[in-house]
Motif scaffolding. Structure first.
Motif, PDB file in Angstrom:
ATOM      1  N   ASP A 137      35.720  58.349  42.177  1.00  8.50           N
ATOM      2  CA  ASP A 137      36.369  57.994  40.920  1.00  8.50           C
ATOM      3  C   ASP A 137      37.844  57.676  41.122  1.00  8.50           C
ATOM      4  N   LYS A 138      38.495  58.349  42.078  1.00  6.49           N
ATOM      5  CA  LYS A 138      39.910  58.063  42.367  1.00  6.49           C
ATOM      6  C   LYS A 138      40.059  56.675  42.983  1.00  6.49           C
ATOM      7  N   ALA A 139      39.153  56.346  43.890  1.00  8.51           N
ATOM      8  CA  ALA A 139      39.187  55.012  44.495  1.00  8.51           C
ATOM      9  C   ALA A 139      38.896  53.948  43.435  1.00  8.51           C
ATOM     10  N   ALA A 140      37.935  54.228  42.551  1.00  6.86           N
ATOM     11  CA  ALA A 140      37.596  53.272  41.491  1.00  6.86           C
ATOM     12  C   ALA A 140      38.769  53.094  40.533  1.00  6.86           C
ATOM     13  N   ALA A 141      39.464  54.185  40.240  1.00  3.40           N
ATOM     14  CA  ALA A 141      40.621  54.095  39.343  1.00  3.40           C
ATOM     15  C   ALA A 141      41.723  53.244  39.965  1.00  3.40           C
ATOM     16  N   ARG A 142      41.966  53.420  41.255  1.00  3.15           N
ATOM     17  CA  ARG A 142      42.979  52.593  41.944  1.00  3.15           C
ATOM     18  C   ARG A 142      42.541  51.129  41.969  1.00  3.15           C
ATOM     19  N   ARG A 143      41.241  50.892  42.189  1.00  4.20           N
ATOM     20  CA  ARG A 143      40.712  49.531  42.211  1.00  4.20           C
ATOM     21  C   ARG A 143      40.967  48.858  40.867  1.00  4.20           C
ATOM     22  N   THR A 144      40.683  49.572  39.783  1.00  2.00           N
ATOM     23  CA  THR A 144      40.908  49.034  38.443  1.00  2.00           C
ATOM     24  C   THR A 144      42.387  48.785  38.202  1.00  2.00           C
ATOM     25  N   LEU A 145      43.214  49.729  38.616  1.00  2.00           N
ATOM     26  CA  LEU A 145      44.663  49.599  38.439  1.00  2.00           C
ATOM     27  C   LEU A 145      45.210  48.370  39.169  1.00  2.00           C
ATOM     28  N   LEU A 146      44.646  48.084  40.334  1.00  2.00           N
ATOM     29  CA  LEU A 146      45.095  46.935  41.117  1.00  2.00           C
ATOM     30  C   LEU A 146      44.439  45.630  40.670  1.00  2.00           C
ATOM     31  N   GLY A 147      43.413  45.738  39.807  1.00  2.13           N
ATOM     32  CA  GLY A 147      42.725  44.546  39.327  1.00  2.13           C
ATOM     33  C   GLY A 147      41.754  43.964  40.336  1.00  2.13           C
ATOM     34  N   LEU A 148      41.241  44.809  41.225  1.00  3.89           N
ATOM     35  CA  LEU A 148      40.302  44.348  42.245  1.00  3.89           C
ATOM     36  C   LEU A 148      38.877  44.582  41.770  1.00  3.89           C
ATOM     37  N   PRO A 149      37.981  43.613  41.936  1.00  6.47           N
ATOM     38  CA  PRO A 149      36.595  43.821  41.532  1.00  6.47           C
ATOM     39  C   PRO A 149      35.866  44.718  42.522  1.00  6.47           C
ATOM     40  N   GLY A 150      34.688  45.171  42.134  1.00  4.56           N
ATOM     41  CA  GLY A 150      33.897  46.049  42.985  1.00  4.56           C
ATOM     42  C   GLY A 150      33.509  45.395  44.297  1.00  4.56           C
ATOM     43  N   TYR A 151      33.228  44.132  44.279  1.00  2.00           N
ATOM     44  CA  TYR A 151      32.881  43.410  45.496  1.00  2.00           C
ATOM     45  C   TYR A 151      34.008  42.422  45.765  1.00  2.00           C
ATOM     46  N   TYR A 152      35.063  42.931  46.348  1.00  2.00           N
ATOM     47  CA  TYR A 152      36.301  42.187  46.477  1.00  2.00           C
ATOM     48  C   TYR A 152      36.321  41.309  47.722  1.00  2.00           C
ATOM     49  N   ALA A 153      36.839  40.153  47.576  1.00  2.00           N
ATOM     50  CA  ALA A 153      37.148  39.265  48.695  1.00  2.00           C
ATOM     51  C   ALA A 153      38.310  38.375  48.250  1.00  2.00           C
ATOM     52  N   ARG A 154      39.086  37.938  49.194  1.00  2.00           N
ATOM     53  CA  ARG A 154      40.202  37.066  48.847  1.00  2.00           C
ATOM     54  C   ARG A 154      39.692  35.661  48.554  1.00  2.00           C
ATOM     55  N   ARG A 155      40.393  34.937  47.707  1.00  2.00           N
ATOM     56  CA  ARG A 155      39.993  33.573  47.362  1.00  2.00           C
ATOM     57  C   ARG A 155      39.984  32.655  48.577  1.00  2.00           C
ATOM     58  N   THR A 156      40.775  32.982  49.566  1.00  2.00           N
ATOM     59  CA  THR A 156      40.861  32.128  50.748  1.00  2.00           C
ATOM     60  C   THR A 156      39.710  32.362  51.718  1.00  2.00           C
ATOM     61  N   ASP A 157      38.961  33.453  51.554  1.00  2.00           N
ATOM     62  CA  ASP A 157      37.822  33.724  52.429  1.00  2.00           C
ATOM     63  C   ASP A 157      36.699  32.732  52.116  1.00  2.00           C
ATOM     64  N   PRO A 158      35.918  32.348  53.125  1.00  2.00           N
ATOM     65  CA  PRO A 158      34.820  31.409  52.861  1.00  2.00           C
ATOM     66  C   PRO A 158      33.645  32.051  52.112  1.00  2.00           C
ATOM     67  N   THR A 159      33.483  33.381  52.262  1.00  2.00           N
ATOM     68  CA  THR A 159      32.384  34.078  51.599  1.00  2.00           C
ATOM     69  C   THR A 159      32.885  35.410  51.050  1.00  2.00           C
ATOM     70  N   CYS A 160      32.058  36.009  50.198  1.00  2.00           N
ATOM     71  CA  CYS A 160      32.373  37.374  49.747  1.00  2.00           C
ATOM     72  C   CYS A 160      31.962  38.341  50.859  1.00  2.00           C
ATOM     73  N   ARG A 161      32.113  39.627  50.605  1.00  2.00           N
ATOM     74  CA  ARG A 161      31.784  40.625  51.632  1.00  2.00           C
ATOM     75  C   ARG A 161      30.321  40.570  52.053  1.00  2.00           C
ATOM     76  N   HIS A 162      29.449  40.058  51.181  1.00  2.00           N
ATOM     77  CA  HIS A 162      28.023  40.063  51.465  1.00  2.00           C
ATOM     78  C   HIS A 162      27.493  38.702  51.918  1.00  2.00           C
ATOM     79  N   GLY A 163      28.397  37.751  52.156  1.00  2.98           N
ATOM     80  CA  GLY A 163      28.005  36.473  52.716  1.00  2.98           C
ATOM     81  C   GLY A 163      27.688  35.376  51.708  1.00  2.98           C
ATOM     82  N   HIS A 164      27.905  35.624  50.420  1.00  2.72           N
ATOM     83  CA  HIS A 164      27.676  34.576  49.422  1.00  2.72           C
ATOM     84  C   HIS A 164      28.829  33.577  49.481  1.00  2.72           C
ATOM     85  N   PRO A 165      28.544  32.279  49.419  1.00  4.24           N
ATOM     86  CA  PRO A 165      29.624  31.287  49.461  1.00  4.24           C
ATOM     87  C   PRO A 165      30.623  31.551  48.336  1.00  4.24           C
ATOM     88  N   TRP A 166      31.860  31.812  48.725  1.00  2.00           N
ATOM     89  CA  TRP A 166      32.858  32.283  47.763  1.00  2.00           C
ATOM     90  C   TRP A 166      33.247  31.242  46.713  1.00  2.00           C
TER      91      TRP A 166
END
Length: 160
Positions: A33-62
């Motif tokens: 819950d602490k990690a989730a709270a920090r994630r929300t505070l930073l505005g990061l989604p649960g399955y985070y990847a940078r826009r510059t990456d070609p795919t998300c963490r699970h290999g879906h075309p970003w």
């Protein structure tokens, strides 16, 4: 006054690296819950990847799966739909509870799926709405609603 978590910097670094809340909790010994709270505070989604990456963490075309929520958070639509599909698996109807309800001895709490299955089975046997309501321990109006859903084709359970 809200103070930041003592390990906020370490949590933030792992979040930006793409780690899950569970992995962060395990690595740093903090609650998920602490990690989730920090994630929300930073505005990061649960399955985070940078826009510059070609795919998300699970290999879906970003670029094709990139979505922005109404709150401005970015997420992978494919990961979200996969996550929703695994969460909402319909559970099996408890046939013993249905049989008890049909016999007139329902459990103390009869869930909606079991109640609907019992009402439909008693309807097929030709029972009146009032008699079904007494056996299943619900109101005649509930029986009427379940019968209406059956006619409309929007039942919770399949015909047995």
């Amino acid at each position: 006054m809200n103070r930041p978590h003592p390990q906020a910097a370490e949590i933030d670094a792992l979040l930006h690296a793409g780690h899950t809340n569970a992995a962060i909790a395990s690595a740093l010994g903090v609650g998920k819950d602490k990690a989730a709270a920090r994630r929300t505070l930073l505005g990061l989604p649960g399955y985070y990847a940078r826009r510059t990456d070609p795919t998300c963490r699970h290999g879906h075309p970003w670029p094709q799966h990139l979505r922005i929520s109404p709150k401005g958070k970015q997420y992978c639509a494919a990961c979200r739909s996969e996550r929703k599909a695994t969460r909402r698996r319909p559970r099996e109807v408890d046939t013993i509870a249905v049989a008890r309800a049909v016999a007139g001895d329902p459990p103390a709490h009869l869930p909606a799926r079991e109640r609907e299955a019992a009402v439909l089975r008693l309807t097929d046997l030709g029972e009146s709405a009032r008699m079904i309501a007494v056996r299943v321990r619900c109101t005649p109006r509930t029986v009427a609603r379940i019968r209406a859903r059956r006619r409309a084709g929007t039942r919770l359970v399949d015909a047995a």
